[in-house]
Design a protein around this motif. Sequence first.
Motif, short mmCIF file in Angstrom:
data_model
loop_
_atom_site.label_atom_id
_atom_site.label_comp_id
_atom_site.label_asym_id
_atom_site.label_seq_id
_atom_site.Cartn_x
_atom_site.Cartn_y
_atom_site.Cartn_z
N SER A 154 0.86 -1.30 -0.15
CA SER A 154 -0.12 -0.02 -0.10
C SER A 154 0.86 1.19 0.05
O SER A 154 0.49 2.13 -0.72
CB SER A 154 -0.92 -0.07 1.17
OG SER A 154 -1.88 -1.07 1.19
N SER A 155 1.90 1.31 0.88
CA SER A 155 2.77 2.32 0.76
C SER A 155 3.38 2.71 -0.43
O SER A 155 3.46 3.80 -0.79
CB SER A 155 3.93 2.26 1.77
OG SER A 155 4.74 1.13 1.36
N LYS A 156 3.56 1.82 -1.41
CA LYS A 156 4.15 1.97 -2.71
C LYS A 156 3.11 2.83 -3.68
O LYS A 156 3.49 3.72 -4.27
CB LYS A 156 4.68 0.84 -3.28
CG LYS A 156 5.65 0.20 -2.55
CD LYS A 156 6.07 -1.12 -3.42
CE LYS A 156 7.45 -1.95 -2.56
NZ LYS A 156 7.55 -3.27 -2.94
N ASN A 166 3.17 16.31 -4.06
CA ASN A 166 4.26 16.63 -3.32
C ASN A 166 4.08 16.13 -2.06
O ASN A 166 4.73 16.71 -0.77
CB ASN A 166 4.70 18.18 -3.11
CG ASN A 166 5.23 18.50 -4.47
OD1 ASN A 166 6.00 17.98 -5.40
ND2 ASN A 166 4.83 19.77 -4.84
N PHE A 167 3.36 15.06 -1.61
CA PHE A 167 2.92 14.48 -0.37
C PHE A 167 2.16 15.47 0.54
O PHE A 167 2.32 15.22 1.79
CB PHE A 167 4.02 13.68 0.14
CG PHE A 167 4.81 12.58 -0.65
CD1 PHE A 167 4.42 11.35 -0.40
CD2 PHE A 167 5.55 13.12 -1.46
CE1 PHE A 167 4.89 10.40 -1.13
CE2 PHE A 167 6.10 11.90 -2.40
CZ PHE A 167 5.87 10.60 -2.29
N THR A 254 -0.46 23.48 5.77
CA THR A 254 -0.18 22.29 5.07
C THR A 254 0.61 21.05 5.90
O THR A 254 1.82 21.34 6.40
CB THR A 254 0.74 22.71 4.01
OG1 THR A 254 0.08 23.96 3.10
CG2 THR A 254 0.98 21.68 2.99
N GLU A 255 0.18 19.95 5.59
CA GLU A 255 0.71 18.83 6.37
C GLU A 255 1.31 17.88 5.08
O GLU A 255 0.78 17.56 4.02
CB GLU A 255 -0.45 17.88 7.09
CG GLU A 255 0.14 16.79 7.31
CD GLU A 255 1.12 17.15 8.55
OE1 GLU A 255 2.01 16.11 8.75
OE2 GLU A 255 0.73 17.70 9.42
N THR A 256 2.84 17.59 5.38
CA THR A 256 3.45 16.97 4.47
C THR A 256 3.59 15.30 5.21
O THR A 256 3.97 15.34 6.49
CB THR A 256 4.82 17.50 4.42
OG1 THR A 256 4.81 18.62 3.80
CG2 THR A 256 5.65 16.47 3.31
N PHE A 257 3.36 14.48 4.48
CA PHE A 257 3.16 12.91 5.05
C PHE A 257 4.47 12.40 4.67
O PHE A 257 5.01 12.47 3.55
CB PHE A 257 2.00 12.18 4.31
CG PHE A 257 0.66 12.97 4.75
CD1 PHE A 257 0.00 12.81 5.97
CD2 PHE A 257 -0.12 13.66 3.71
CE1 PHE A 257 -1.22 13.47 6.42
CE2 PHE A 257 -1.17 14.22 4.09
CZ PHE A 257 -1.62 14.14 5.24
N LEU A 282 7.45 3.91 5.49
CA LEU A 282 7.79 5.00 4.89
C LEU A 282 7.39 5.10 3.57
O LEU A 282 7.53 4.43 2.73
CB LEU A 282 9.26 5.26 5.12
CG LEU A 282 10.12 5.17 6.57
CD1 LEU A 282 11.53 5.50 6.22
CD2 LEU A 282 9.32 6.52 7.16
N LEU A 283 6.82 6.51 3.14
CA LEU A 283 6.63 6.84 1.97
C LEU A 283 7.76 7.15 0.93
O LEU A 283 8.56 7.92 1.52
CB LEU A 283 5.66 7.92 1.89
CG LEU A 283 4.18 7.60 2.50
CD1 LEU A 283 3.42 8.81 2.35
CD2 LEU A 283 3.19 6.37 1.99
#
Length: 288
Positions: A154-156, A166-167, A254-257, A282-283
């Motif tokens: 799923s992460s992929k 940009n995540f 803005t949240e960056t994941f 990790l993404l």
Amino acid sequence: MLSSVLLQFPCKTSTRISQLSRSFFQFFKQVNICSHSASIWLSKMAMSSSEAKNQELSSPKKRAQVQPNAFVSLQITNSQVREKLKNNQKLMIENDKSISKLQVKPETFHFTLMVMKLELKSETLRTRLESTSADSHGFLESHFDLSKKALEESSKEVSKILSKLNFQFNLDKVSNFGKEVVFVTMGNEAEVIAFKEAAERVRNIFQDHGLPSTDSRSASPHVTLFKPSRGNYHIKLQPEVYQHLSAEATNCGTETFHSLQLCSMTHPKQENGYYHVIHEELLSHDSV
């Protein structure tokens, strides 16, 4: 036979009996009609009751639902975003103090992509999850291994989807689910579409690994600010609690994941207040 009996009585008496006979005849006729109508009515009621019961049993909402104990999430880790979300809670409580009991702890802020049920090794572990070993967190090894593999895949997929943005998600819109949940979401339609696509991919991957979602509804991006808990369902969340907020106040940043998490609903929370993380991937910010 009735006519021969009537002939034996005087005229007045005979007339009176004749009238009574007609009255009895009409009475029994009405009784018969009413009885027949009642029979039809009861039959229809029985059929309606049976149909309603069948519809109730076939309805997804009425079926006995499987209670989830785990979920896939994107955690809110940006302290500035979390502080602004917390400030929104404060402003809403100032407007309606009765909702303070429904406030979600800021440490738990997250987006949920799906919920599921992971089987425990033993039902008795529900009462002593604190002491479970870290190998499978008290879950069946088969379910634990499958969930790890599904989260890795799923992460992929999530990385590929979120890389187009940009995540990042910009949290700038407050909304609600009925009168039960108030949340913050994204006003940008492209971000909403990306989230739904990511959630759908996650659900399909876990489904392929034999771990279906326990919620048939399509995923809707939201970071919950207020929701009812046990004993507080009588408190309703009216839209008025947030409609007075300015656009500046509702823009939480803005949240960056950076990672995709599989979290437990039943394990004790971590020392930092966030959910117990069963597994984390990790993404890949290098995804194309």
